[in-house]
Enzyme design. Sequence first.
Site, PDB file in Angstrom:
ATOM      1  N   GLU A 175       0.835  -1.219   0.000  1.00  0.00           N
ATOM      2  CA  GLU A 175       0.000   0.000   0.000  1.00  0.00           C
ATOM      3  C   GLU A 175       0.868   1.267   0.000  1.00  0.00           C
ATOM      4  O   GLU A 175       0.541   2.267   0.633  1.00  0.00           O
ATOM      5  CB  GLU A 175      -1.021  -0.034   1.128  1.00  0.00           C
ATOM      6  CG  GLU A 175      -1.939  -1.242   0.953  1.00  0.00           C
ATOM      7  CD  GLU A 175      -3.300  -1.116   1.581  1.00  0.00           C
ATOM      8  OE1 GLU A 175      -3.740   0.010   1.840  1.00  0.00           O
ATOM      9  OE2 GLU A 175      -3.926  -2.171   1.789  1.00  0.00           O
TER      10      GLU A 175
HETATM   11  N1  CAA Z   1      -6.206  12.000  -3.781  1.00  0.00           N
HETATM   12  C1  CAA Z   1      -6.742  12.521  -4.901  1.00  0.00           C
HETATM   13  N2  CAA Z   1      -6.041  12.757  -6.040  1.00  0.00           N
HETATM   14  C2  CAA Z   1      -4.731  12.459  -6.021  1.00  0.00           C
HETATM   15  C3  CAA Z   1      -4.098  11.922  -4.882  1.00  0.00           C
HETATM   16  C4  CAA Z   1      -4.885  11.701  -3.732  1.00  0.00           C
HETATM   17  N3  CAA Z   1      -4.381  11.175  -2.604  1.00  0.00           N
HETATM   18  N4  CAA Z   1      -2.788  11.727  -5.171  1.00  0.00           N
HETATM   19  C5  CAA Z   1      -2.605  12.138  -6.453  1.00  0.00           C
HETATM   20  N5  CAA Z   1      -3.784  12.580  -6.960  1.00  0.00           N
HETATM   21  C6  CAA Z   1      -4.043  13.133  -8.284  1.00  0.00           C
HETATM   22  C7  CAA Z   1      -3.184  14.368  -8.511  1.00  0.00           C
HETATM   23  O1  CAA Z   1      -3.799  15.538  -7.978  1.00  0.00           O
HETATM   24  C8  CAA Z   1      -3.090  14.417 -10.029  1.00  0.00           C
HETATM   25  O2  CAA Z   1      -4.297  14.925 -10.539  1.00  0.00           O
HETATM   26  P1  CAA Z   1      -4.289  16.126 -11.692  1.00  0.00           P
HETATM   27  O3  CAA Z   1      -3.498  15.558 -12.839  1.00  0.00           O
HETATM   28  O4  CAA Z   1      -5.732  16.312 -11.987  1.00  0.00           O
HETATM   29  O5  CAA Z   1      -3.633  17.312 -11.081  1.00  0.00           O
HETATM   30  C9  CAA Z   1      -3.046  12.934 -10.418  1.00  0.00           C
HETATM   31  O6  CAA Z   1      -3.648  12.225  -9.306  1.00  0.00           O
HETATM   32  C10 CAA Z   1      -1.645  12.412 -10.631  1.00  0.00           C
HETATM   33  O7  CAA Z   1      -0.946  12.627  -9.423  1.00  0.00           O
HETATM   34  P2  CAA Z   1       0.627  12.755  -9.340  1.00  0.00           P
HETATM   35  O8  CAA Z   1       1.121  13.637 -10.445  1.00  0.00           O
HETATM   36  O9  CAA Z   1       0.971  13.125  -7.945  1.00  0.00           O
HETATM   37  O10 CAA Z   1       1.094  11.262  -9.683  1.00  0.00           O
HETATM   38  P3  CAA Z   1       2.508  10.588  -9.580  1.00  0.00           P
HETATM   39  O11 CAA Z   1       2.705   9.775 -10.805  1.00  0.00           O
HETATM   40  O12 CAA Z   1       3.542  11.611  -9.223  1.00  0.00           O
HETATM   41  O13 CAA Z   1       2.310   9.518  -8.383  1.00  0.00           O
HETATM   42  C11 CAA Z   1       2.361   8.710  -6.136  1.00  0.00           C
HETATM   43  C12 CAA Z   1       2.012   9.866  -7.088  1.00  0.00           C
HETATM   44  C13 CAA Z   1       1.982   9.232  -4.759  1.00  0.00           C
HETATM   45  C14 CAA Z   1       3.828   8.357  -6.190  1.00  0.00           C
HETATM   46  C15 CAA Z   1       1.483   7.470  -6.513  1.00  0.00           C
HETATM   47  O14 CAA Z   1       1.882   6.912  -7.754  1.00  0.00           O
HETATM   48  C16 CAA Z   1       1.517   6.379  -5.464  1.00  0.00           C
HETATM   49  O15 CAA Z   1       0.854   6.483  -4.421  1.00  0.00           O
HETATM   50  N6  CAA Z   1       2.263   5.266  -5.739  1.00  0.00           N
HETATM   51  C17 CAA Z   1       2.247   4.094  -4.861  1.00  0.00           C
HETATM   52  C18 CAA Z   1       1.186   3.131  -5.286  1.00  0.00           C
HETATM   53  C19 CAA Z   1       0.825   2.162  -4.171  1.00  0.00           C
HETATM   54  O16 CAA Z   1       0.583   2.541  -3.045  1.00  0.00           O
HETATM   55  N7  CAA Z   1       0.729   0.887  -4.535  1.00  0.00           N
HETATM   56  C20 CAA Z   1       0.314  -0.098  -3.578  1.00  0.00           C
HETATM   57  C21 CAA Z   1      -0.390  -1.199  -4.288  1.00  0.00           C
HETATM   58  S1  CAA Z   1      -1.896  -1.694  -3.577  1.00  0.00           S
HETATM   59  C22 CAA Z   1      -1.502  -2.828  -2.370  1.00  0.00           C
HETATM   60  O17 CAA Z   1      -0.402  -2.937  -1.892  1.00  0.00           O
HETATM   61  C23 CAA Z   1      -2.707  -3.558  -1.912  1.00  0.00           C
HETATM   62  C24 CAA Z   1      -2.535  -4.897  -1.302  1.00  0.00           C
HETATM   63  O18 CAA Z   1      -2.871  -5.887  -1.912  1.00  0.00           O
HETATM   64  C25 CAA Z   1      -2.165  -4.981   0.139  1.00  0.00           C
END
Ligand code: CAA
Length: 386
Positions: free
Chosen positions: A363
């Site tokens: 996550e």
């Molecule tokens: N809420 C709402 N919108 C959001 C947001 C949030 N928390 N975070 C980003 N956004 C939106 C941004 O505002 C942006 O929107 P606009 O283009 O309209 O402005 C869009 O999403 C893209 O955001 P970023 O440019 O910030 O995206 P990024 O490519 O830089 O990535 C990141 C951001 C935080 C690194 C994200 O990719 C991330 O969280 N990565 C990790 C993924 C993850 O947690 N994977 C876990 C897998 S699930 C798992 O483990 C489940 C299981 O089985 C246990």
Amino acid sequence: MKFFLTEEQKAVRDAARDFARTELLPGAIERDSKMIHPTEQLKKMGELGFLGMMVDPKYGGGGMDTISYVLAMEEISKVDNSCSVAMSVNNSLVCWGLEEYGTEEQKQKYLPKLATGEWIGAFCLSEPEAGSDATSQRTTAEDKGDYYLLNGVKNWITNGGTSQLHIVIAQTDKSKGSHGINAFLVETSWDGVQIGPKEDKLGIRASDTHSIMYQDVKVPKENRIGDDGFGFKYAMKVLAGGRIGIAAQALGIAAGAYELAVAYANERTAFGKPISHHQAIAFKLADMATEIEAARMLVYRAAALKDAGQDYNVASAMAKLKASQVAMNVSTEAVQVHGGYGYVKEYHVERLMRDAKITQIYEGTSEIQKIVISRAVTKGQLQLPT
Ligand code: CAA
């Protein structure tokens, strides 16, 4: 912000503690070592309402707040993290997002089954080449008019082998980047859904983690969640809540390991007195207790912000970052307190140490949490508690 629990919240915590000790503790070591899925245990958890705690009672859930959910997660995670990860994914990554952003038809169709544990859900975002960089989805969902044609591979899917419903994140228009991604409700009985082999893991070994292949799966249009292009934001919003659950899991691992260490240190004697009376051990226990309380405050704060309808994106990242570090440190120290007994599989503490590691990875890794926090820091958006 208050940190005192209501009588109802304490009752939920006590019920979860009793259940974990009576139903989960026996057999936990064997399930872990032989990778036996806790099917029966999860069935009971569903019957008792632990799998849909926050879902509105009109859809068969418990209608509880996030604090109650966190308290239950903590107690169950003290004992069995293969069960608590399934609980976390079903409650926060699957039920919460569906209830918040699904259509009324989608909620009525799926939530009653998911909230009671009749069906288990999985959240399918990660891919072989899209983990932390979640916008680089290669799974595609091609718009064919009244359905989408889904193709691709997902990795590391918790509940992958035993779930009946997947929430699948897929690209619908590569040219639009993160705005060309959608989330879909996919039933695992549909043609073209194939479950890959079960992963053999360091910790949470009884939980079923699989890769999943989707080959020409026809997903009806009405199974898309939210407006076209909402899928990436949906995944981010769902993960912000999911991280509170994993933070609570990490807190439970730390607290469980600490409780075992205190009990052992009071019982085990060396040089004529219980080892807890030697300062080297007593100071370790003091550090462990203090770190656990620090993590607990962050976890409860994130949950309280969510319950108050305030922004909790950074608070949940901080809670997960800190609680997972504490889980790793405290469980390692708890093994040290146990000496040689801590290193053998007959004692629960080594299992908690192995389980702790995944809380720094899934996550969103600790590094991802630091990206979320540091972006808020540099934009001057860090909120002080009110
Ligand atoms: N809420 C709402 N919108 C959001 C947001 C949030 N928390 N975070 C980003 N956004 C939106 C941004 O505002 C942006 O929107 P606009 O283009 O309209 O402005 C869009 O999403 C893209 O955001 P970023 O440019 O910030 O995206 P990024 O490519 O830089 O990535 C990141 C951001 C935080 C690194 C994200 O990719 C991330 O969280 N990565 C990790 C993924 C993850 O947690 N994977 C876990 C897998 S699930 C798992 O483990 C489940 C299981 O089985 C246990």
